[in-house]
Design an enzyme around this catalytic site. Structure first.
Site, short mmCIF file in Angstrom:
data_model
loop_
_atom_site.label_atom_id
_atom_site.label_comp_id
_atom_site.label_asym_id
_atom_site.label_seq_id
_atom_site.Cartn_x
_atom_site.Cartn_y
_atom_site.Cartn_z
N GLY A 11 5.40 30.82 -62.11
CA GLY A 11 4.47 31.67 -60.73
C GLY A 11 5.84 30.95 -59.63
O GLY A 11 4.97 30.43 -58.78
N ARG A 14 6.26 34.57 -55.30
CA ARG A 14 5.66 34.21 -54.38
C ARG A 14 5.21 33.22 -53.70
O ARG A 14 4.78 32.63 -54.40
CB ARG A 14 5.67 35.66 -53.82
CG ARG A 14 4.68 36.20 -55.09
CD ARG A 14 3.92 37.90 -55.33
NE ARG A 14 2.85 37.65 -56.15
CZ ARG A 14 2.20 39.28 -56.61
NH1 ARG A 14 2.53 40.05 -55.65
NH2 ARG A 14 1.93 38.81 -57.48
N ILE A 16 2.57 30.41 -52.88
CA ILE A 16 2.84 29.04 -52.78
C ILE A 16 4.01 28.71 -53.34
O ILE A 16 5.03 27.82 -53.25
CB ILE A 16 1.77 28.87 -53.47
CG1 ILE A 16 0.05 28.36 -52.53
CG2 ILE A 16 1.66 26.80 -53.68
CD1 ILE A 16 -1.03 28.09 -53.04
N TYR A 167 -13.27 32.56 -64.79
CA TYR A 167 -11.86 31.82 -64.14
C TYR A 167 -11.89 30.45 -63.73
O TYR A 167 -10.79 29.63 -63.74
CB TYR A 167 -10.97 32.09 -62.69
CG TYR A 167 -11.28 32.12 -61.46
CD1 TYR A 167 -9.76 31.90 -61.85
CD2 TYR A 167 -10.78 31.39 -60.68
CE1 TYR A 167 -8.89 31.41 -61.79
CE2 TYR A 167 -10.68 30.32 -59.46
CZ TYR A 167 -9.55 30.83 -60.04
OH TYR A 167 -8.63 30.48 -58.65
#
Length: 407
Positions: A11, A14, A16, A167
């Site tokens: 990931g 973009r 962090i 989540y």
């Protein structure tokens, strides 16, 4: 400190992940950069002399880095294994794994589609477990191996579950990997830690949740990158099994000026606390007190002031209809129409379909409109529940700014 080390980051296109990639690249590390949460394009850097603030893949080549492109779905065992093996073949091993890839949907049980539930659990929990499993045999051969998960402390308080249980389960799955793997591989000298930001970080995710104005209550991704760098440079046998917070790590490193990380330095005192960080008893106390009474008919007074301050300009900037479902001592339905004419506000449900329905307790409602409680902060701490268009709901911040001095 990381020259010659190979760092695998998921990931990292973009936010962090990208900030961490650029931070370690400055040391001359070999960096495996994933371009998104589950569709991963791996780029390996051999030596970075300078990094330009442009698209990360272009900046790598412009800086003289060596690239090994590949497309990986972090849910696919074969693809992840192949990507790691290619990295090992090119650079000789894996020294550090940063599990940053994540999916988010802040929805309640009935509003969470199973495909969204599956995506969060497959990327967050399964992806973290899979990437760790595949990298560990190579990490066991490293002199100072680290796994760092971008996941929160395990704060088992109901407020962090009730509004987005799916989540929370998925993120806590990443944290439970830390809890288990740190002990499982302690004798191998593999450090397994978690890192979480103290405040909201201005990324695409927070902009999606709170709109572009979220920058005024957020810090830059670089604060997390600097903290991550500090952790993975530590002795892996001496520092493992920790649930670290970025600000605390930097203070341990002697960095005391946190103002440098504020997106908007003028709002440095109004930063929004991130998810999962309030302590159990304090959080529960807040939740219980939120239903307290308010003196007089304060809600009606607020809507009278809203009506008096509406304008065509505010309508054109907002273009939304809001339905407020207020609970507690002054329970009832209220509306603000910022889509028609000069706008209108009052008691009852709106005459046209609402773009967003906002539900909260009387006390929290008054605090929000008097400027004591920011909408984004209320939402993230469970005091404000929103259904409908979340971005339009967060535009209410401008209206509250107008009313703050009048309430």
């Amino acid at each position: 400190k990381l020259a010659g080390h190979t760092v695998f980051i998921t990931g990292a296109s973009r936010g962090i992940g990208k900030a961490i990639a650029l931070k370690v690249a400055k040391d001359g590390a070999n960096v495996d950069i994933s371009v998104s949460g589950y569709l991963v394009s791996c780029v390996f850097l051999q030596k970075v002399e300078r990094v330009w603030n442009i698209d990360i893949s272009i900046s790598v080549e412009a800086a003289g880095g060596r690239c090994l492109p590949c497309v990986v779905d972090v849910r696919d065992e074969k693809q992840v294994t192949s990507a790691v093996e290619e990295a090992v073949k090119k650079f000789g091993g894996i020294d550090i794994l940063v599990n940053n890839a994540s999916a988010i949907s802040l929805t309640g049980t009935l509003d969470t589609e199973m495909k969204r539930y599956d995506l969060m659990h497959q990327i967050n929990t399964r992806g973290t477990f899979l990437a760790s499993k595949v990298c560990i045999p190579y990490l066991q051969k490293s002199r100072n191996p680290h796994i760092l998960n971008l996941s929160p402390p395990l704060n088992m308080v109901p407020i962090w579950f009730k509004n987005h249980v799916a989540y929370t389960m998925a993120k806590y799955g990443m944290s439970m990997c830390v809890l288990g793997m740190a002990e499982e591989f302690r004798d191998d000298g593999i450090a397994v830690n978690a890192l979480w930001p103290r405040t909201a970080i201005y990324t695409a995710a927070i902009e999606m949740l709170s709109g572009k104005d979220a920058g005024s209550v957020s810090r830059k991704p670089e604060i997390v990158a600097d903290a991550a760098y500090a952790i993975i440079c530590r002795d892996s046998r001496a520092y493992t099994g920790n649930f670290a917070v970025d600000e605390d790590i930097l203070k341990e490193e002697g960095i005391t000026d946190m103002n440098q990380y504020a997106v908007d330095p003028s709002s440095k005192e109004a930063l929004m606390l991130d998810f999962f960080l309030e302590t159990g008893p304090h959080t529960m106390k807040i939740a219980q007190q939120s239903s307290g009474s308010a003196a007089g008919d304060q809600i009606a007074s607020i809507f009278e002031k809203i009506q008096a301050n509406l304008s065509s300009e505010l309508v054109s900037k907002t273009n939304a209809v809001f339905h407020f479902a207020v609970k507690g001592s002054e329970s009832g339905d209220w509306y603000v129409d910022l889509k028609t004419g000069k706008g209108s506000a009052g008691r009852g449900k709106p005459s046209s379909a609402a773009d967003a329905v906002l539900t909260m307790e009387t006390k929290d409602f008054f605090d929000m409109f008097s400027g004591k409680l920011k909408p984004a902060g209320a939402f993230m701490t469970g005091k404000l529940k929103i259904s409908g268009n979340l971005q339009k709901a967060m535009k209410l911040e401008k209206l509250m700014g107008i009313l703050k001095s009048k309430l």
